[in-house]
Design a protein around this motif. Structure first.
Motif, mmCIF file in Angstrom:
data_model
loop_
_atom_site.group_PDB
_atom_site.id
_atom_site.type_symbol
_atom_site.label_atom_id
_atom_site.label_comp_id
_atom_site.label_asym_id
_atom_site.label_seq_id
_atom_site.Cartn_x
_atom_site.Cartn_y
_atom_site.Cartn_z
ATOM 1 N N ASP A 216 0.496 -1.327 0.192
ATOM 2 C CA ASP A 216 -0.167 0.233 -0.416
ATOM 3 C C ASP A 216 0.276 1.557 -0.354
ATOM 4 O OD1 ASP A 216 0.399 -0.311 2.499
ATOM 5 O OD2 ASP A 216 -1.733 -0.962 3.417
ATOM 6 N N LEU A 217 2.370 1.348 0.352
ATOM 7 C CA LEU A 217 3.208 1.882 -0.478
ATOM 8 C C LEU A 217 4.445 1.889 -1.236
ATOM 9 C CD1 LEU A 217 4.247 4.950 0.699
ATOM 10 C CD2 LEU A 217 4.729 4.421 3.039
ATOM 11 N N ILE A 218 4.890 2.631 -1.655
ATOM 12 C CA ILE A 218 5.686 1.821 -2.164
ATOM 13 C C ILE A 218 6.677 3.263 -2.291
ATOM 14 C CG2 ILE A 218 6.777 1.498 -4.527
ATOM 15 C CD1 ILE A 218 3.771 0.398 -4.925
ATOM 16 N N PHE A 219 7.873 3.073 -2.126
ATOM 17 C CA PHE A 219 9.218 4.465 -1.809
ATOM 18 C C PHE A 219 10.031 4.048 -3.362
ATOM 19 C CE2 PHE A 219 8.309 5.083 2.708
ATOM 20 C CZ PHE A 219 8.277 6.131 2.566
ATOM 21 N N VAL A 220 9.782 5.348 -4.232
ATOM 22 C CA VAL A 220 10.654 5.639 -5.511
ATOM 23 C C VAL A 220 11.565 6.201 -4.923
ATOM 24 C CG1 VAL A 220 11.390 5.754 -8.033
ATOM 25 C CG2 VAL A 220 8.646 4.188 -6.898
ATOM 26 N N ILE A 221 13.066 5.768 -4.514
ATOM 27 C CA ILE A 221 14.333 6.675 -4.703
ATOM 28 C C ILE A 221 15.705 6.707 -5.308
ATOM 29 C CG2 ILE A 221 15.222 7.093 -2.138
ATOM 30 C CD1 ILE A 221 13.721 5.795 -0.120
ATOM 31 N N GLY A 222 15.509 7.817 -4.981
ATOM 32 C CA GLY A 222 17.112 7.863 -6.417
ATOM 33 C C GLY A 222 16.895 7.510 -7.965
ATOM 34 N N GLN A 223 15.534 7.059 -8.121
ATOM 35 C CA GLN A 223 15.599 5.886 -9.497
ATOM 36 C C GLN A 223 14.957 6.939 -10.722
ATOM 37 O OE1 GLN A 223 13.512 2.667 -8.761
ATOM 38 N NE2 GLN A 223 14.041 2.283 -10.737
ATOM 39 N N ASN A 224 14.989 6.680 -11.747
ATOM 40 C CA ASN A 224 14.562 7.461 -12.791
ATOM 41 C C ASN A 224 13.980 6.502 -13.994
ATOM 42 O OD1 ASN A 224 13.057 9.107 -15.042
ATOM 43 N ND2 ASN A 224 15.187 9.305 -15.916
ATOM 44 N N PRO A 225 12.755 5.133 -12.977
ATOM 45 C CA PRO A 225 12.169 4.593 -13.937
ATOM 46 C C PRO A 225 11.558 4.722 -15.884
ATOM 47 C CG PRO A 225 10.651 4.638 -12.087
ATOM 48 C CD PRO A 225 11.954 5.750 -11.919
ATOM 49 N N GLY A 226 10.380 5.742 -15.522
ATOM 50 C CA GLY A 226 10.651 6.423 -16.682
ATOM 51 C C GLY A 226 11.169 6.403 -17.806
ATOM 52 N N THR A 227 12.658 6.831 -17.402
ATOM 53 C CA THR A 227 13.567 6.321 -18.173
ATOM 54 C C THR A 227 14.397 4.572 -18.661
ATOM 55 O OG1 THR A 227 14.265 8.333 -19.057
ATOM 56 C CG2 THR A 227 15.682 6.929 -18.997
ATOM 57 N N ASN A 228 14.759 4.179 -17.187
ATOM 58 C CA ASN A 228 15.567 3.423 -17.022
ATOM 59 C C ASN A 228 15.258 2.121 -16.644
ATOM 60 O OD1 ASN A 228 17.733 5.321 -17.420
ATOM 61 N ND2 ASN A 228 17.559 6.015 -15.635
ATOM 62 N N HIS A 229 13.528 2.366 -16.412
ATOM 63 C CA HIS A 229 12.651 0.760 -16.280
ATOM 64 C C HIS A 229 11.824 0.784 -16.747
ATOM 65 C CE1 HIS A 229 16.843 1.271 -13.609
ATOM 66 N NE2 HIS A 229 16.916 -0.264 -13.613
ATOM 67 N N PRO A 230 11.642 1.354 -17.610
ATOM 68 C CA PRO A 230 10.126 1.813 -17.545
ATOM 69 C C PRO A 230 9.189 0.838 -17.625
ATOM 70 C CG PRO A 230 11.321 2.384 -19.974
ATOM 71 C CD PRO A 230 12.436 1.544 -19.041
ATOM 72 N N ARG A 231 9.540 -1.044 -17.728
ATOM 73 C CA ARG A 231 8.408 -1.387 -17.925
ATOM 74 C C ARG A 231 7.336 -1.197 -15.971
ATOM 75 N NH1 ARG A 231 9.796 -6.419 -17.948
ATOM 76 N NH2 ARG A 231 11.729 -5.982 -18.753
ATOM 77 N N MET A 232 8.971 -0.859 -15.135
ATOM 78 C CA MET A 232 7.912 -0.501 -13.670
ATOM 79 C C MET A 232 6.928 -0.009 -14.056
ATOM 80 S SD MET A 232 10.962 0.430 -10.493
ATOM 81 C CE MET A 232 10.285 1.359 -9.208
ATOM 82 N N LEU A 233 7.130 0.694 -14.773
ATOM 83 C CA LEU A 233 6.476 2.340 -14.655
ATOM 84 C C LEU A 233 4.275 1.311 -14.393
ATOM 85 C CD1 LEU A 233 7.013 5.235 -16.358
ATOM 86 C CD2 LEU A 233 7.371 4.789 -13.983
#
Ligand SMILES: Nc1nc2c(c(=O)[nH]1)N[C@H]1C(S)=C(S)[C@@H](COP(=O)(O)OP(=O)(O)OC[C@H]3O[C@@H](n4cnc5c(=O)[nH]c(N)nc54)[C@H](O)[C@@H]3O)O[C@H]1N2
Ligand SMILES: Nc1nc2c(c(=O)[nH]1)N[C@H]1C(S)=C(S)[C@@H](COP(=O)(O)OP(=O)(O)OC[C@H]3O[C@@H](n4cnc5c(=O)[nH]c(N)nc54)[C@H](O)[C@@H]3O)O[C@H]1N2
Ligand SMILES: [Mo]
Length: 754
Positions: A216-233
């Motif tokens: 129910d809570l996800i931290f995304v720290i120091g990461q740019n998934p839109g570019t580097n891990h797009p499937r994570m989006l």
């Protein structure tokens, strides 16, 4: 120079959401001219399918229920880049001297196509010339056998190498007699490995994709998934739609984390895109320990106010140690220090702390924004502290998720690519292959550079990657490589490491992931491990880019045969005739890979057992460790800025696809420096002005010239530039405590107008 290679950056604002239709257009626009329509479509239907190949992009895992098209824009570009039809062949090298190639941009070098033949740059020669495979192996073997000690050779690995190739490679290197096995991980998630290994007993993440469905809570720290891990989006979007909260912690407001349009959903494509991050904490560069301490302080205060209802006391008592010292330190850390060093208001930290306290299941994800700092290990351990407070480890919907970079970087380490091997691995190798492996530690990436610079090492061999461009302190590293008598690159594409060489240099061209791998025993497949410890097969389908290419396992086997001769107890050529034989050996040596050959043939592969995910902590006392960290931030003097080096949207590490950074709105240039508008104004600088950048470390300075100023929404005092253009600024001896990772996200600089 072609227009597209000029560096004349412009800033426009990108109004759209991440991914979505723009990205489908850009994907096929990139693939078709390089691969042809048939090859593009064929490859697209094989990426990340159970019968296909593992995407050579990032290490994010595949969904169990796979769509017809399991790809993202940047994965597709990685595929197109590898499956390019154009060739860099002997005629190309005859036409271009090394000096001439050195003048070209990274983008141009990569655009020239696939390396097609083994090539030699002889001592004093101006051009690479063709060499036969046998002669190439004989040349390397001669050099290796001529060394005074095996430790004078260095064997680097980048993270695309398969499990099979990696296992053979470390075996060869150790039979040769050294543990000098640096890898890209040393510059990447080494701080995560060290931080997690010492606190929860395993240097890997503890979650699976299914956990994201329950968090129910996800931290995304120091990461740019839109570019580097797009499937994570996609996973984050689904979580957000379910009502889970997503908290981003990042100095930059990355468009990919703010809005997202799912490229495989028609509605997403037409609509405005979903909101991803519900909260965005704009931390100062290097301020994460302070920020995470602030969250912990808020949680402890809530626990006290509620008479102990917030902390998971049962977990803390049964499964952890060090809580009292940790809590005492947090209570003693004043709020003003926390807010000053993190750059985040107390009320904001208390609000997110309360959100954490009321969330039942919490996952923390992170990447390079945490690891590439002097206190990178402390950053990671501070995340662990926060998770431990409420027992967010080893139960559904909760856990630690370091999001890996290269597609098999985690598998390579599991297979023994490590300069500091555990005794258990060496014992198992000794038993299986009847030889005495070296027991003393080898060099990591930074130590390798220094060893070459000091002429303590003179042969450098790279299994993939682009060592020169990826490592810090480019000028120093260039000198180090030039001190070598031989540098060897096993590669698919032309890059700058082929141009910055030892006295002699070899290029050994190899098969990529997408290609058919035919050996004596028939068509082969390889296997990889993703960021969540899932091991699965990868089968290439495309015809090889050139008939001369060898697979990585075949290159290792033939090199080993040439170097070790009849002394070797390993039947090298027999093993590579049929990769099942390599996997049988892996099954006997590497824990968790028992019955490898049958389990890896399961359509979705198998999950490696992760003790911490089962609340078994392989630490000295069998418990997860709370750790205490002082708030340490890089010292930034008057007039100085703190610079992070990062990826644009249109690059894969040192492979530059275009000179644009679509989401951040930069076009036509990469030599840019992002800075706060007032930091620019204070220096009399305006958008587009050219500046020289000087870094400052222990009284030394390093410099790059003619970067364009981009006023950008960053915290005051913070700046950003792209990797690898800014690498000459990163001092080789500015490294993380314990992990020795270069501090690529924290370089103290000044700028002056050009
Ligand atoms: N398309 C594509 N995919 C890739 C790669 C690629 O180059 N291109 N590279 C692969 C590899 S090897 C890796 S390791 C990963 C890298 O993936 P990421 O880690 O996402 O990549 P970076 O661009 O290095 O930086 C990440 C973020 O860190 C933030 N940051 C910088 N300093 C700090 C800080 O002090 N604190 C916080 N909280 N944040 C900070 C930056 O603003 C940036 O958003 O991606 C992998 N996937
Ligand atoms: N300043 C700064 N420096 C950094 C970083 C940063 O954020 N800032 N990030 C660091 C990180 S996280 C990483 S992981 C490293 C990356 O360091 P590397 O892994 O060394 O670099 P890459 O750019 O990924 O390597 C690209 C080259 O790999 C080769 N290649 C591609 N596929 C294959 C294959 O299947 N087999 C073989 N043999 N070769 C192949 C191609 O020739 C290509 O040119 O860089 C690090 N350097
Ligand atoms: Mo990485």
């Amino acid at each position: 120079m072609a227009d597209k290679d000029r560096d004349d950056p412009k800033l426009s604002t990108y109004g759209g959401a991440a991914a979505g239709f723009g990205s489908i257009k850009s994907t096929f626009g990139y693939m078709v001219p390089r691969m042809g329509l048939g090859r593009s479509v064929g490859a697209m239907f094989k990426v990340n399918q159970t019968s296909g190949f593992d995407c050579p992009g990032c290490a994010w895992p595949e969904e169990k229920k796979r769509g017809m098209l399991e790809f993202c824009e940047n994965g597709a570009r990685a595929v197109a880049d590898e499956a390019q039809r154009k060739q860099v062949d002997p005629a190309f090298f005859a036409a271009h001297s090394v000096a001439e190639l050195s003048e070209q941009t990274d983008r141009w070098l990569n655009q020239q196509g696939r390396l097609s033949h083994p090539m030699l740059l002889d001592e004093g020669a101006s051009h690479y010339t063709p060499i036969s495979w046998d002669d190439a192996f004989a040349l390397i073997a001669d050099e290796l056998r001529g060394l005074d000690s095996p430790d004078e050779a260095i064997f680097y690995t980048s993270g695309r190498t398969s499990n099979e190739a990696a296992f053979l490679y470390q075996l060869f290197v150790r039979q040769f007699g050294t543990n000098n096995l640096p890898d890209c991980s040393n510059m990447c998630h080494e701080s995560s490995g060290r931080g997690l290994g010492t606190t929860i007993g395993v240097g890997k993440g503890t979650v699976q994709l299914s956990d994201f469905e329950q968090a129910d809570l996800i931290f995304v720290i120091g990461q740019n998934p839109g570019t580097n891990h797009p499937r994570m989006l996609t996973v984050l979007e689904e979580a957000a739609e379910r009502g889970a909260k997503i908290v981003a912690i990042n100095p930059l407001k990355e468009p990919g984390l703010v809005k997202f349009k799912h490229p495989q959903k028609v509605f997403g494509m037409l609509g405005r895109g979903s909101d991803i991050a519900s909260d965005y904490l704009r931390v100062r560069i290097g301020g994460d320990v302070a920020l995470l301490k602030g969250l912990a302080k808020a949680v402890l205060a809530l626990d006290e106010a509620s008479q102990g209802k917030v902390l998971d006391r049962a977990f803390i008592d049964a499964h952890s140690s060090g809580f009292d010292a940790f809590a005492a330190d947090i209570r003693a850390t004043p709020w003003d220090e926390i807010t000053r060093e993190s750059g985040i208001e107390r009320a904001e930290l208390e609000r997110i702390g309360a959100l954490y306290a009321e969330s039942e299941r919490v996952i923390a994800c992170w990447a390079m924004g945490l690891t590439q700092h002097k206190h990178g290990v402390a950053n990671v351990q501070s995340v662990v502290n926060l998770l431990l407070l409420r027992g967010n480890l080893g139960r559904p919907g909760a856990g630690a998720c370091p999001v890996r970079g290269h597609s098999n970087v985690q598998g390579d380490r599991t297979m023994g690519i490590w300069e500091r091997p555990h005794a258990a691995l060496l014992d198992a190798l000794q038993k299986e292959f009847a030889f005495e492996p070296p027991r003393h530690h080898g060099v990591d990436a930074v130590q390798a550079i220094v060893a070459m610079h000091e002429k303590k090492a003179r042969v450098f061999f790279a299994m993939g990657g682009n060592f020169y461009s990826a490592t810090p302190d480019s000028n120093y590293t260039a000198q180090a490589l030039r001190h070598c008598s031989l540098t060897v690159q096993v590669s698919t594409k032309l890059n700058r490491s082929h141009l910055v060489t030892g006295k002699r240099a070899l290029i050994l061209p190899c098969l990529g992931r997408t290609e058919r791998d035919l050996q004596e025993g028939g068509l082969q497949f390889v296997s990889v491990e993703d960021s969540m410890g899932i091991v699965h097969a990868s089968r290439g389908h495309l015809p090889p880019g050139s008939p001369e290419l060898l697979s990585e396992p075949a290159i290792v086997a033939r090199l080993a045969t040439a170097t070790l001769g009849t002394d070797s107890s390993v039947p090298w050529l027999e093993l590579v005739a049929d990769y099942d034989r390599i996997r049988d050996r892996i099954a006997r040596v590497i824990p968790g890979h028992e019955d490898y050959n049958s389990r890896v043939r399961e359509p979705a592969g198998f999950v490696l057992y992760n003790a911490a995910a089962n609340r078994r902590f392989n630490t000295s006392d069998g418990k997860a460790q709370f750790t205490v960290h002082p708030i340490e931030v890089p010292e930034v003097g008057d007039g100085q800025l703190l610079l992070m080096t990062m990826r644009s949207h249109d690059q894969y590490n040192t492979t530059i696809y275009t000179h644009n950074d679509r989401y951040r709105g930069v076009t036509a240039g990469r030599k840019v420096i992002f800075m706060h508008p007032e930091d620019a104004a204070d220096r009399g600088l305006e958008s587009g002005d050219r500046v020289h950048i000087t870094s400052h470390f222990r009284g030394q300075t390093r410099r790059v010239e003619n970067f364009s100023v981009i006023p950008y929404d960053l915290p005051r005092g913070c700046a950003g530039a792209y990797f690898p253009e800014a690498n000459p600024l990163v001092p080789v001896d500015s490294v993380a405590d314990l992990s020795n990772t270069p501090t690529s996200k924290a370089v103290v600089i000044t700028v002056d107008q050009a």
